[in-house]
Design a protein around this motif. Structure first.
Motif, PDB file in Angstrom:
ATOM      1  N   ARG A 174       0.832  -1.206   0.000  1.00  0.00           N
ATOM      2  CA  ARG A 174       0.000   0.000   0.000  1.00  0.00           C
ATOM      3  C   ARG A 174       0.869   1.260   0.000  1.00  0.00           C
ATOM      4  N   ALA A 175       2.019   1.184   0.656  1.00  0.00           N
ATOM      5  CA  ALA A 175       2.942   2.324   0.615  1.00  0.00           C
ATOM      6  C   ALA A 175       3.388   2.593  -0.815  1.00  0.00           C
ATOM      7  N   VAL A 176       3.682   1.544  -1.564  1.00  0.00           N
ATOM      8  CA  VAL A 176       4.077   1.690  -2.963  1.00  0.00           C
ATOM      9  C   VAL A 176       2.914   2.276  -3.770  1.00  0.00           C
ATOM     10  N   GLY A 177       1.733   1.679  -3.626  1.00  0.00           N
ATOM     11  CA  GLY A 177       0.580   2.122  -4.408  1.00  0.00           C
ATOM     12  C   GLY A 177       0.163   3.548  -4.085  1.00  0.00           C
ATOM     13  N   LEU A 178       0.086   3.890  -2.809  1.00  0.00           N
ATOM     14  CA  LEU A 178      -0.360   5.232  -2.418  1.00  0.00           C
ATOM     15  C   LEU A 178       0.640   6.302  -2.833  1.00  0.00           C
ATOM     16  N   ASN A 179       1.914   5.995  -2.741  1.00  0.00           N
ATOM     17  CA  ASN A 179       2.900   6.986  -3.175  1.00  0.00           C
ATOM     18  C   ASN A 179       2.894   7.157  -4.687  1.00  0.00           C
ATOM     19  N   ALA A 180       2.576   6.091  -5.415  1.00  0.00           N
ATOM     20  CA  ALA A 180       2.408   6.237  -6.860  1.00  0.00           C
ATOM     21  C   ALA A 180       1.214   7.135  -7.170  1.00  0.00           C
ATOM     22  N   VAL A 181       0.139   6.979  -6.403  1.00  0.00           N
ATOM     23  CA  VAL A 181      -1.045   7.830  -6.573  1.00  0.00           C
ATOM     24  C   VAL A 181      -0.702   9.285  -6.265  1.00  0.00           C
ATOM     25  N   LEU A 182      -0.025   9.521  -5.145  1.00  0.00           N
ATOM     26  CA  LEU A 182       0.359  10.883  -4.775  1.00  0.00           C
ATOM     27  C   LEU A 182       1.264  11.502  -5.829  1.00  0.00           C
ATOM     28  N   ALA A 183       2.203  10.719  -6.331  1.00  0.00           N
ATOM     29  CA  ALA A 183       3.174  11.241  -7.287  1.00  0.00           C
ATOM     30  C   ALA A 183       2.483  11.775  -8.529  1.00  0.00           C
ATOM     31  N   TRP A 184       1.527  11.026  -9.051  1.00  0.00           N
ATOM     32  CA  TRP A 184       0.885  11.433 -10.303  1.00  0.00           C
ATOM     33  C   TRP A 184      -0.365  12.266 -10.080  1.00  0.00           C
ATOM     34  N   ALA A 185      -0.657  12.582  -8.815  1.00  0.00           N
ATOM     35  CA  ALA A 185      -1.671  13.604  -8.527  1.00  0.00           C
ATOM     36  C   ALA A 185      -1.038  14.985  -8.460  1.00  0.00           C
ATOM     37  N   GLY A 186       0.280  15.018  -8.243  1.00  0.00           N
ATOM     38  CA  GLY A 186       0.986  16.292  -8.122  1.00  0.00           C
ATOM     39  C   GLY A 186       1.415  16.607  -6.714  1.00  0.00           C
ATOM     40  N   ALA A 187       1.282  15.653  -5.802  1.00  0.00           N
ATOM     41  CA  ALA A 187       1.626  15.859  -4.395  1.00  0.00           C
ATOM     42  C   ALA A 187       3.036  15.360  -4.101  1.00  0.00           C
ATOM     43  N   PRO A 188       3.613  15.791  -2.991  1.00  0.00           N
ATOM     44  CA  PRO A 188       4.867  15.176  -2.549  1.00  0.00           C
ATOM     45  C   PRO A 188       4.608  13.765  -2.048  1.00  0.00           C
ATOM     46  N   VAL A 189       5.638  12.966  -1.979  1.00  0.00           N
ATOM     47  CA  VAL A 189       5.527  11.574  -1.547  1.00  0.00           C
ATOM     48  C   VAL A 189       6.309  11.386  -0.256  1.00  0.00           C
ATOM     49  N   THR A 190       5.927  10.366   0.495  1.00  0.00           N
ATOM     50  CA  THR A 190       6.601  10.095   1.757  1.00  0.00           C
ATOM     51  C   THR A 190       7.772   9.143   1.500  1.00  0.00           C
ATOM     52  N   ALA A 191       8.848   9.727   1.058  1.00  0.00           N
ATOM     53  CA  ALA A 191      10.054   8.965   0.747  1.00  0.00           C
ATOM     54  C   ALA A 191      11.246   9.910   0.802  1.00  0.00           C
ATOM     55  N   GLY A 192      12.437   9.338   0.903  1.00  0.00           N
ATOM     56  CA  GLY A 192      13.629  10.157   0.802  1.00  0.00           C
ATOM     57  C   GLY A 192      13.836  10.641  -0.615  1.00  0.00           C
ATOM     58  N   ALA A 193      13.455   9.787  -1.576  1.00  0.00           N
ATOM     59  CA  ALA A 193      13.508  10.132  -3.000  1.00  0.00           C
ATOM     60  C   ALA A 193      12.675   9.103  -3.743  1.00  0.00           C
ATOM     61  N   LEU A 194      12.105   9.525  -4.869  1.00  0.00           N
ATOM     62  CA  LEU A 194      11.312   8.598  -5.684  1.00  0.00           C
ATOM     63  C   LEU A 194      11.462   8.980  -7.143  1.00  0.00           C
ATOM     64  N   ARG A 195      11.810   8.005  -7.930  1.00  0.00           N
ATOM     65  CA  ARG A 195      11.825   8.147  -9.392  1.00  0.00           C
ATOM     66  C   ARG A 195      10.750   7.225  -9.938  1.00  0.00           C
ATOM     67  N   ILE A 196       9.816   7.794 -10.691  1.00  0.00           N
ATOM     68  CA  ILE A 196       8.645   7.008 -11.084  1.00  0.00           C
ATOM     69  C   ILE A 196       8.175   7.397 -12.472  1.00  0.00           C
ATOM     70  N   SER A 197       7.799   6.406 -13.257  1.00  0.00           N
ATOM     71  CA  SER A 197       7.187   6.649 -14.563  1.00  0.00           C
ATOM     72  C   SER A 197       5.667   6.660 -14.394  1.00  0.00           C
ATOM     73  N   ARG A 198       4.961   7.069 -15.437  1.00  0.00           N
ATOM     74  CA  ARG A 198       3.497   7.085 -15.391  1.00  0.00           C
ATOM     75  C   ARG A 198       3.000   5.646 -15.441  1.00  0.00           C
ATOM     76  N   LEU A 199       2.280   5.251 -14.406  1.00  0.00           N
ATOM     77  CA  LEU A 199       1.899   3.854 -14.228  1.00  0.00           C
ATOM     78  C   LEU A 199       0.393   3.689 -14.134  1.00  0.00           C
ATOM     79  N   ALA A 200      -0.110   2.627 -14.761  1.00  0.00           N
ATOM     80  CA  ALA A 200      -1.483   2.200 -14.551  1.00  0.00           C
ATOM     81  C   ALA A 200      -1.444   1.171 -13.429  1.00  0.00           C
ATOM     82  N   ILE A 201      -2.115   1.477 -12.316  1.00  0.00           N
ATOM     83  CA  ILE A 201      -2.041   0.614 -11.138  1.00  0.00           C
ATOM     84  C   ILE A 201      -3.173  -0.400 -11.167  1.00  0.00           C
ATOM     85  N   GLY A 202      -2.832  -1.649 -10.874  1.00  0.00           N
ATOM     86  CA  GLY A 202      -3.834  -2.691 -10.691  1.00  0.00           C
ATOM     87  C   GLY A 202      -3.546  -3.423  -9.405  1.00  0.00           C
TER      88      GLY A 202
END
Length: 602
Positions: free
Chosen positions: A443-471
């Motif tokens: 859930r930490a992975v999924g929620l931070n992916a959601v936050l990242a592509w909503a435009g919010a900061p994420v709860t991590a030291g750093a995150l590099r992420i591509s645009r993902l379709a979550i299932g």
């Protein structure tokens, strides 16, 4: 009420200071309100006494009654002003109490839970706790309008385009420290939420034009001028009554010609005008602010109609409606009737709607989007440890995080772990004991992916992420209404996740206890086939399991899959977890220990 802007790393102290100011203002307001109430009561009693000695005994002049009457009116106006201030202070207290509750992790169950957005069929919303009690929406949402809720929910449910999300990041960064502005918008929004129906406003603004015959707006003032002139000539005995009566007959004919469109305007304008007047409070506050972030500059620019501020345009409509209402006074109505007052004002209102109506949707959308941005900015302010992710343009899915934690768990309690999924390692098989942290990690992975592509900061030291379709398949349940077993519900969800990868979408899959509803033989074969199909189509993801046989499939993936696990320690009959992710397969299970801990004889 204005405050100095806070230090970005100390939201709790800043919120406490502001809360104390609002509480002090409320306390003073309540005291003054009571004092003014007592004064009004005393003034009323004094008026009765003066009436008795002036009107009854005739000891003094009745003119003395003017003094208590004037004082009573003064106190009434003063008390009304204090009441408005008291209402604002009460709202401010509630606003910062909610803010402190979020900062201090007392927010669950006290905020807007977004229940109307819940959809059990959505591919990840229920699995990741996006809506409902204790959800991401409840933590984030400070919006006060239905439109703002819609925008925020939409951002969480669907990843935005990279350029749009980067623009949101810049806007959230700018709004992060503007607590005064966020406060003002939130407190004004209480009135707007209670009274404004955004759909009704947009429908009214976008209706087809009401048709008055050509030249009606020219004929009306000419007839009104003719009525004034002929009436003046008549009362000065310069002319007979006949010219005046002719003009009145012409006005009657005019009234009959415009009666239908006039009725359409009068019937429809009242409610939208009142609602727009409330919306103007928010618009006016936004118009006063100077922005540098492109998204905020664009929002502010959308609040213009041919160079005129939206709030000013709405104030002009409000004046027209006030003029319209004044004609309903029986005495004034008779006086202004020959001036075709109602008809002229109605045509002016329709002209306003023709000019500004198409922009109402943009005004509503701007307020809604701004509220949603303020929600993300509040989260950024209240979680100073959160960082903005790097949004890559890679078509291949990437999720690479350092010190990733669950955003719904307070920073001081959350245990952070590194997660790396992408071109090198596409699959993690996560094993571990019950309650060790497997589902929380996903859930930490999924929620931070959601936050990242909503435009919010994420709860991590750093995150590099591509645009993902979550299932996600983490909370599939049986349904008596749909005649579906839990296993059937799970494989139906899995088919939808596979369809994402088949469609060529960069996919992140999160599968908890995969195919646990069938026997171990079928589970092993089915799970391996499903996972291999997802990975072969370019998807990345995580699968948790208690069945260590599933961990044995990793070597067959030839270096693109890894086993990781969580451990527990049994000390003094108690199980302890450190929630630290480790490489390899777990070597022990705590199932029997847990069963014995709750009193089962095993």
């Amino acid at each position: 009420m204005s405050f100095a802007e806070p230090h970005k790393d100390d939201p709790r102290e800043e919120y406490r200071r502001r809360l104390a100011r609002f509480e002090q203002t409320r306390e003073q307001g309540e005291r003054h309100f009571r004092q003014l109430g007592n004064a009004r009561l005393g003034t009323g009693l004094a008026a009765l006494a003066i009436a008795a000695v002036s009107l009854g005994a005739s000891w003094i002049s009745a003119w003395w009654l003017l003094a208590p009457l004037a004082l009573f009116l003064f106190l009434a106006v003063k008390q009304d002003r204090i009441e408005r201030s008291l209402t604002a202070a009460t709202r401010g207290v509630a606003y910062y109490q909610r803010g402190l509750a979020r900062v201090e992790n007392r927010w669950i169950g006290s905020g807007n839970q977004g229940e109307r957005f819940r959809d059990p069929q959505h591919l990840f919303a229920d699995d990741l706790d996006l809506f409902g009690r204790g959800s991401l929406f409840e933590l984030l949402s400070t919006v006060r309008t239905a439109g703002g809720e819609n925008v925020l929910a939409g951002w969480l449910l669907q990843p935005g385009a990279r350029d749009q999300v980067q623009a949101r990041q810049a806007a959230v960064t700018e709004l992060r420290e503007r607590i005064d502005l966020r406060q003002d918008i939130a407190l004004l929004g209480d009135d707007v939420r209670a009274a404004v129906d955004h759909k009704t406003l947009q429908e009214w603004g976008g209706r087809p034009a009401v048709f008055f015959f050509p030249g009606a707006r020219i004929v009306a003032p000419l007839l009104a001028a003719a009525a004034l002139v002929t009436f003046g000539l008549m009362i000065t005995l310069t002319s007979s009554v006949i010219p005046f009566l002719v003009v009145i007959l012409a006005e009657v004919a005019f009234g009959m010609a415009v009666s239908k469109p006039l009725g359409q305007v009068l019937e429809s304008v009242g409610t939208p005008a009142r609602e727009l007047q409330l919306l103007a409070l928010v618009l006016e506050r936004l118009e006063r602010e100077h922005f540098t972030a492109p998204a905020l500059v664009a929002l502010k620019a959308s609040l213009q109609v041919e160079g005129e501020a939206a709030s000013r345009s709405i104030h002009r409509l409000s004046k027209l409606v006030t003029h319209l209402d004044s004609a309903r006074n029986q005495f004034l109505g008779i006086v202004v009737a020959p001036l075709l007052w109602t008809k002229q004002v109605a045509m002016a209102i329709e002209a306003w709607r023709a000019r500004c109506g198409p922009h109402i949707g943009k005004w509503v959308a701007a307020v809604s989007e701004f509220e949603a941005l303020c929600s993300l900015a509040a989260f950024a302010c209240e979680r100073p440890d959160a960082v903005f992710p790097e949004l890559t343009e890679d078509h291949d899915p990437v999720f690479s995080a350092r010190a990733l934690s669950h955003p719904l768990i307070p920073s001081r309690e959350a245990v952070a772990n590194d997660v790396a999924l992408g071109s090198g390692t596409r699959l993690w098989i996560v094993s571990g004991s019950n309650m060790s942290g497997k589902s929380t990690l996903m859930r930490a992975v999924g929620l931070n992916a959601v936050l990242a592509w909503a435009g919010a900061p994420v709860t991590a030291g750093a995150l590099r992420i591509s645009r993902l379709a979550i299932g996600a398949s983490m909370r599939t349940n049986d349904s008596l209404a749909d005649h579906r077993s839990r296993f059937y519900a799970e494989i139906s969800r899995l088919r939808e996740i596979v369809d994402l990868a088949r469609a060529g979408k960069p996919t992140l899959f999160l599968l908890d206890e995969l195919l646990s509803g069938t026997n171990s033989h079928d589970r092993r074969i089915g799970a391996e086939g499903l996972i291999r199909g997802l990975v072969d189509r370019g998807a990345i993801g995580m699968v948790t399991t208690h069945d260590l046989a599933l961990a044995e499939i990793v070597p067959s993936f030839q270096g693109i899959a890894e086993n990781v696990h969580f451990e527990d320690q049994l000390e003094g009959g108690e199980i302890h977890f450190d929630y630290r992710l480790r490489a390899g397969v777990v070597t022990r299970s705590n199932a029997l220990a847990l069963m014995r801990a709750v009193g089962l004889e095993v």
